[in-house]
Design a protein around this motif. Sequence first.
Motif, PDB file in Angstrom:
ATOM      1  N   GLU A  12       0.825  -1.205   0.000  1.00 50.25           N
ATOM      2  CA  GLU A  12       0.000   0.000   0.000  1.00 50.25           C
ATOM      3  C   GLU A  12       0.860   1.257   0.000  1.00 50.25           C
ATOM      4  N   LEU A  13       1.981   1.217   0.703  1.00 52.11           N
ATOM      5  CA  LEU A  13       2.899   2.356   0.686  1.00 52.11           C
ATOM      6  C   LEU A  13       3.473   2.554  -0.715  1.00 52.11           C
ATOM      7  N   ALA A  14       3.717   1.455  -1.424  1.00 53.38           N
ATOM      8  CA  ALA A  14       4.203   1.552  -2.799  1.00 53.38           C
ATOM      9  C   ALA A  14       3.154   2.201  -3.695  1.00 53.38           C
ATOM     10  N   ILE A  15       1.867   1.936  -3.417  1.00 53.12           N
ATOM     11  CA  ILE A  15       0.788   2.586  -4.168  1.00 53.12           C
ATOM     12  C   ILE A  15       0.821   4.092  -3.926  1.00 53.12           C
ATOM     13  N   VAL A  16       0.989   4.483  -2.660  1.00 52.43           N
ATOM     14  CA  VAL A  16       1.069   5.908  -2.323  1.00 52.43           C
ATOM     15  C   VAL A  16       2.230   6.557  -3.074  1.00 52.43           C
ATOM     16  N   LYS A  17       3.379   5.896  -3.102  1.00 59.09           N
ATOM     17  CA  LYS A  17       4.542   6.449  -3.793  1.00 59.09           C
ATOM     18  C   LYS A  17       4.253   6.640  -5.278  1.00 59.09           C
ATOM     19  N   GLU A  18       3.606   5.656  -5.893  1.00 55.18           N
ATOM     20  CA  GLU A  18       3.289   5.768  -7.313  1.00 55.18           C
ATOM     21  C   GLU A  18       2.253   6.869  -7.563  1.00 55.18           C
ATOM     22  N   ASP A  19       1.286   6.989  -6.666  1.00 55.10           N
ATOM     23  CA  ASP A  19       0.280   8.041  -6.814  1.00 55.10           C
ATOM     24  C   ASP A  19       0.896   9.434  -6.645  1.00 55.10           C
TER      25      ASP A  19
END
Length: 241
Positions: A74-81
């Motif tokens: 989920e943190l990786a999703i935040v980074k991509e967003d």
Amino acid sequence: MSKRMVLEVCAFNIQSAVIAERAGAARVELCDNPVEGGTNPSYGTIRIVREKISIQLYPILRPRSGNYFYDEAELAIVKEDIRVCKELGCDGISVGIQTITGDIDMERFKQIVEWAYPMGVTCNRAFDATPDPYKALEDIIACGCERVLTSGQASAAPDAGKLLGQLVQQANGRISIMPGAGVRSSNIKKLIAESGAYEYHTSARKVIPNPMLHGNPAVLDSGNIYMADIEELKAILAIMQ
């Protein structure tokens, strides 16, 4: 000299973002999923909203509803967003992250702020789920956020004027305390007097009647369409000014 008062509008669709700018708001927090408290808007929504409005745009980066305790995926999703928001010309993001005990996850929040730079970062209502708001405020300041969106740990900000005022005093100009949740023209004057904040957050939303000429009453997951009420926004701004 007092700061100019600022209104941020929580917009759940492109129409509400356009209404917010037309009414005179300074910033849009762009969200999807109002029933769940707001989750990530789509890439297409962010891109088209950015094309349609010239005021500040802060998409919420919340990959799911529930809590703000995120795993590595989920943190990786935040980074991509965050990368997407930069690419699309957003002014900042609204985000929050907690540890399993409910405290602000300072290590990972500092990383998020670093990823976001030079965009601004608002700590969203993850703050309202922390066990100690006074400690959480210091932690968020240390992470480099520019404001905290908060209901004062109550269901609605107008019910927490005393705590909000204490947070404004504690912040002492180091960060903006932005009361939000349940803010309307009927209560903002009292909230301003009690909190002393200079930024406020509202959706000013109303349910729009379904325009469809046919519907199936057995389908129960269609939900409502929420739209910002331009007259309510103008009334709020008139009181703020």
